[in-house]
Write an enzyme that holds these catalytic residues in place. Sequence first.
Site, short mmCIF file in Angstrom:
data_model
loop_
_atom_site.label_atom_id
_atom_site.label_comp_id
_atom_site.label_asym_id
_atom_site.label_seq_id
_atom_site.Cartn_x
_atom_site.Cartn_y
_atom_site.Cartn_z
N GLU A 122 14.57 2.75 19.33
CA GLU A 122 13.84 4.03 19.39
C GLU A 122 13.51 4.38 20.84
O GLU A 122 13.00 3.51 21.56
CB GLU A 122 12.57 3.95 18.55
CG GLU A 122 12.90 3.79 17.08
CD GLU A 122 11.67 3.79 16.16
OE1 GLU A 122 10.54 3.82 16.67
OE2 GLU A 122 11.87 3.75 14.94
N ASP A 155 13.08 7.92 9.28
CA ASP A 155 12.02 8.16 10.29
C ASP A 155 12.01 7.05 11.34
O ASP A 155 11.32 7.18 12.34
CB ASP A 155 10.66 8.23 9.58
CG ASP A 155 9.54 8.61 10.54
OD1 ASP A 155 9.68 9.65 11.23
OD2 ASP A 155 8.53 7.88 10.62
N HIS A 167 10.04 8.93 14.14
CA HIS A 167 8.97 7.97 13.83
C HIS A 167 7.59 8.67 13.79
O HIS A 167 6.67 8.30 14.51
CB HIS A 167 8.97 6.82 14.85
CG HIS A 167 8.30 5.58 14.34
ND1 HIS A 167 8.68 4.31 14.69
CD2 HIS A 167 7.26 5.41 13.48
CE1 HIS A 167 7.90 3.42 14.09
NE2 HIS A 167 7.03 4.08 13.35
N ARG A 221 0.83 -1.22 0.00
CA ARG A 221 0.00 0.00 0.00
C ARG A 221 0.86 1.26 0.00
O ARG A 221 0.64 2.19 -0.77
CB ARG A 221 -0.88 0.05 1.24
CG ARG A 221 -2.01 -0.92 1.26
CD ARG A 221 -2.89 -0.66 2.46
NE ARG A 221 -3.92 -1.67 2.56
CZ ARG A 221 -3.76 -2.85 3.16
NH1 ARG A 221 -2.62 -3.15 3.74
NH2 ARG A 221 -4.75 -3.72 3.20
N ILE A 222 1.85 1.31 0.92
CA ILE A 222 2.62 2.55 1.07
C ILE A 222 3.57 2.73 -0.11
O ILE A 222 3.66 3.83 -0.68
CB ILE A 222 3.36 2.57 2.42
CG1 ILE A 222 2.34 2.60 3.57
CG2 ILE A 222 4.31 3.77 2.51
CD1 ILE A 222 2.92 2.42 4.96
C1 MLT Z 1 2.92 1.88 11.79
O1 MLT Z 1 3.46 0.78 11.83
O2 MLT Z 1 1.70 2.01 11.67
C2 MLT Z 1 3.73 3.13 11.86
O3 MLT Z 1 5.08 2.87 11.98
C3 MLT Z 1 3.24 4.13 12.86
C4 MLT Z 1 3.30 3.72 14.30
O4 MLT Z 1 4.08 2.89 14.71
O5 MLT Z 1 2.53 4.24 15.06
#
Ligand code: MLT
Length: 309
Positions: free
Chosen positions: A257, A252, A275, A146-147
Amino acid sequence: MSWTIGIADAIHESGRRWLEDRGARVLVEDAALKDPAQLDALIVRSRTKVTRDFLSRMPNLKVVGRAGVGVDNIDLEAARARGVIVVNAPQATTEAVAEHTIALLFAVARSIPQADASMKQGRWEKKRFMGIELAGRTLGLIGIGRIGAAVARRARGLGMQVVAYDPYLNPEAIRERGAEPMASLEDLYARADVVSVHVPLTEETRGLVGRDAFARMKEGVILLCTARGGVVDEEALLEALESGRVYGAGLDVFAQEPPGATPLVTHPRVVATPHVAAQTREAQARVALDIAQEVWAALTGGELRWRVV
Ligand code: MLT
């Protein structure tokens, strides 16, 4: 039947309200984690790690909902073994993440954060900020789900050529998503001026973009990653930045993290964000509602749109 649902990580209030309107008892953040044994359902983002041990402390748990796409913070095997359903909300954040990927691309290609920081120090450094153009260059997508497909649409609008490697799709499906299919990652690295990562973190993708990959990329490539930390080998990326093989990187996501002010994050040709690719008002309102509805469907025997386990 009244269900107790814990929302462990902050999500938009639309999700909580939707569940409360249906009579659920919703416990948020600390209240959700204080006594997990009472939870019928748990909603998380990426911060809360749903480990085997954590699952064992929730004997009533029927479903874990991931408000977002990546499920690498959930022990899927342990959930499966316990008979706990896992669902996610993979559609709501697509446009936001694609937009952020393109924002990072421009930020790196034109040194926008660095130019802004220089202006804020009262400087006017026109010569220092010589950029590179994107039109006519080739974007290589590792993964065109999708992305990846949403990034491809935007890149074509910028006049870029788009190639993609995705072993889970046939060449026709890749073409339909707006990219020329590549037979291998090596072929993609040989063609791409910009490499953008759009795969989840799995045992198969951990360290996928490492020393060998950078050695095969074009000199002066731009690397983007808005997918998951750990897919790009950060040490190898730092070496490739220092050797000049990589012109710049837009990141990102990080293996750990928050990463702190590491040599990679503070590198002058790295644009780093914490992120936040999915972090738009619109996407977060949608994702909270999507996951609330999906978790509710799991609890009440409804039809599931996005069952992972
Ligand atoms: C996700 O996996 O939907 C994104 O990295 C965003 C998030 O972790 O909130």
